[in-house]
Write an enzyme that holds these catalytic residues in place. Sequence first.
Site, PDB file in Angstrom:
ATOM      1  N   LYS A 253       0.431 -20.602   6.708  1.00 27.80           N
ATOM      2  CA  LYS A 253      -0.311 -21.310   5.728  1.00 27.80           C
ATOM      3  C   LYS A 253       0.035 -22.937   6.271  1.00 27.80           C
ATOM      4  CE  LYS A 253      -0.113 -18.637   1.456  1.00 27.80           C
ATOM      5  NZ  LYS A 253       0.314 -18.680   0.170  1.00 27.80           N
TER       6      LYS A 253
ATOM      7  N   LYS B  69      -4.219  -7.795   8.560  1.00 24.02           N
ATOM      8  CA  LYS B  69      -4.152  -7.433   7.140  1.00 24.02           C
ATOM      9  C   LYS B  69      -5.429  -7.912   6.483  1.00 24.02           C
ATOM     10  CE  LYS B  69      -1.443 -11.237   4.720  1.00 24.02           C
ATOM     11  NZ  LYS B  69      -0.717 -11.923   4.080  1.00 24.02           N
TER      12      LYS B  69
ATOM     13  N   LYS C  70      -7.880 -13.002   2.308  1.00 26.53           N
ATOM     14  CA  LYS C  70      -8.996 -13.926   1.860  1.00 26.53           C
ATOM     15  C   LYS C  70      -9.322 -14.949   2.963  1.00 26.53           C
ATOM     16  CE  LYS C  70      -9.957 -13.310  -2.426  1.00 26.53           C
ATOM     17  NZ  LYS C  70     -11.258 -12.586  -2.990  1.00 26.53           N
TER      18      LYS C  70
HETATM   19  P1  TYM Z   1      -0.866 -12.677  -3.458  1.00 26.61           P
HETATM   20  O1  TYM Z   1      -1.543 -13.198  -4.614  1.00 26.61           O
HETATM   21  O2  TYM Z   1      -1.141 -13.138  -2.316  1.00 26.61           O
HETATM   22  O3  TYM Z   1      -1.067 -11.018  -3.400  1.00 26.61           O
HETATM   23  C1  TYM Z   1      -0.890 -10.329  -4.498  1.00 26.61           C
HETATM   24  C2  TYM Z   1      -0.428  -8.824  -4.170  1.00 26.61           C
HETATM   25  O4  TYM Z   1      -1.249  -8.334  -3.058  1.00 26.61           O
HETATM   26  C3  TYM Z   1      -0.462  -7.751  -2.127  1.00 26.61           C
HETATM   27  N1  TYM Z   1      -1.277  -7.852  -0.843  1.00 26.61           N
HETATM   28  C4  TYM Z   1      -1.545  -6.787   0.068  1.00 26.61           C
HETATM   29  N2  TYM Z   1      -0.889  -5.638  -0.060  1.00 26.61           N
HETATM   30  C5  TYM Z   1      -1.384  -4.721   0.977  1.00 26.61           C
HETATM   31  N3  TYM Z   1      -2.079  -4.828   1.754  1.00 26.61           N
HETATM   32  C6  TYM Z   1      -2.612  -6.167   1.899  1.00 26.61           C
HETATM   33  N4  TYM Z   1      -3.584  -6.678   2.866  1.00 26.61           N
HETATM   34  C7  TYM Z   1      -2.437  -7.190   0.918  1.00 26.61           C
HETATM   35  N5  TYM Z   1      -2.846  -8.199   0.640  1.00 26.61           N
HETATM   36  C8  TYM Z   1      -2.063  -8.659  -0.416  1.00 26.61           C
HETATM   37  C9  TYM Z   1       0.756  -8.850  -1.818  1.00 26.61           C
HETATM   38  O5  TYM Z   1       1.717  -8.390  -1.092  1.00 26.61           O
HETATM   39  C10 TYM Z   1       1.038  -9.024  -3.382  1.00 26.61           C
HETATM   40  O6  TYM Z   1       1.956  -8.252  -3.719  1.00 26.61           O
HETATM   41  N6  TYM Z   1       3.751 -14.967  -3.584  1.00 26.61           N
HETATM   42  C11 TYM Z   1       2.878 -13.744  -4.040  1.00 26.61           C
HETATM   43  C12 TYM Z   1       2.834 -13.908  -5.785  1.00 26.61           C
HETATM   44  C13 TYM Z   1       4.027 -14.180  -6.356  1.00 26.61           C
HETATM   45  C14 TYM Z   1       5.153 -13.054  -6.926  1.00 26.61           C
HETATM   46  C15 TYM Z   1       5.866 -13.611  -7.459  1.00 26.61           C
HETATM   47  C16 TYM Z   1       5.009 -11.702  -6.354  1.00 26.61           C
HETATM   48  C17 TYM Z   1       4.590 -15.146  -7.082  1.00 26.61           C
HETATM   49  N7  TYM Z   1       5.757 -14.695  -7.481  1.00 26.61           N
HETATM   50  C18 TYM Z   1       7.093 -12.891  -7.837  1.00 26.61           C
HETATM   51  C19 TYM Z   1       6.019 -10.871  -6.709  1.00 26.61           C
HETATM   52  C20 TYM Z   1       7.102 -11.486  -7.769  1.00 26.61           C
HETATM   53  C21 TYM Z   1       1.632 -13.498  -3.673  1.00 26.61           C
HETATM   54  O7  TYM Z   1       1.128 -14.867  -3.183  1.00 26.61           O
HETATM   55  O8  TYM Z   1       0.777 -12.747  -3.519  1.00 26.61           O
END
Ligand code: TYM
Length: 332
Positions: free
Chosen positions: A112, A195, A198
């Site tokens: 990022k 993957k 966005k």
């Molecule tokens: P975020 O908002 O980027 O994504 C939400 C969830 O979607 C999953 N994901 C995917 N899984 C499979 N294939 C893909 N292409 C794909 N793109 C996204 C992500 O793995 C995620 O589970 N840091 C985290 C948010 C967060 C969080 C937490 C998660 C903040 N605090 C505590 C668990 C526990 C995030 O940015 O997810």
Amino acid sequence: SPRVLSGIQPTAGSFHLGNYLGAVRQWVALQESHDAFYMVVDLHAITVPQDPADLRANTRLATAQLLAAGLDPERCTLFVQSHVPEHAQLAWVMNCLTGFGEASRMTQFKDKSARHGSDRASVGLFTYPILQVADILLYQANEVPVGEDQRQHVELTRDLAERFNGRFGQTFTVPKPYILKETAKIFDLQDPSIKMSKSASTPKGLINLLDDPKTTAKKVKSAVTDTDTVIRYDTAEKPGISNLLTIYSTLTGTGIAELEQKYTGKGYGALKTDLAEVMVDFVTPFRERTQQYLDDPETLDSILAKGAEKARAVAAETLSQTYDKVGFLPAK
Ligand code: TYM
């Protein structure tokens, strides 16, 4: 029952298919068997520049989508991260327990910050994973349902929980990642080597759940595959077809082998046409339900208020134990 916790960023508006298949779908299933805490992580959303009005709207939109996907406020605790001040408070303690080098090794930060330019990347973006550690530890979660890209953050959580427990005495549950092999990583439809996300190079590779269903169908039909014609699950030789089979299989509950059977002797066109229909059947009611929740912001906000209250009860207890363990003088 064992506890799960997870979060999703409100930043981008519509959830994409990777969010749903990799994470949210499991959240819905786990609320039946687990004590489940799910949140919209608005504190994480401000680690990159954001517009205040958009953030507010997207936080409600994310909540509406979670409800539309099947989260039930009677079966899980659904809340917004900033409504529970303990997240930021525990994050500070965790910041002080994390090595600078250790934080520097987090690959998502490296990606990022490279994208935003390292001079413009905020310190908040750098400590992002440590806030996530606090999110998880506050609730003494046993498991964290996420996609593969979050595994490193859950590993950091385990390391810090063990470090804290070792230094100050048993305080935190050491959580495990809950990552389903089949859907751990959903790939970009235009480039099945990366993957779905966005920040993909072209919008054609990204299935937004709130897109117009016609757009969704078009994206499926123009998915990049290979020059062969055989429909077979083989991630090395046929990453595009394998990705489509994974999506098809998960959305319909049909096994991959059964799908291979069904499409024996048929071309990629037939598979894509059918999957486009499956996808449209999925996103159409999802869009409608999301809109219904958005049309009633008062109900939405009251669900979040109740969620925050339930979350705070747990979070406050953990924070108070933590403060005591590190030696903060109790406030009288
Ligand atoms: P975020 O908002 O980027 O994504 C939400 C969830 O979607 C999953 N994901 C995917 N899984 C499979 N294939 C893909 N292409 C794909 N793109 C996204 C992500 O793995 C995620 O589970 N840091 C985290 C948010 C967060 C969080 C937490 C998660 C903040 N605090 C505590 C668990 C526990 C995030 O940015 O997810």
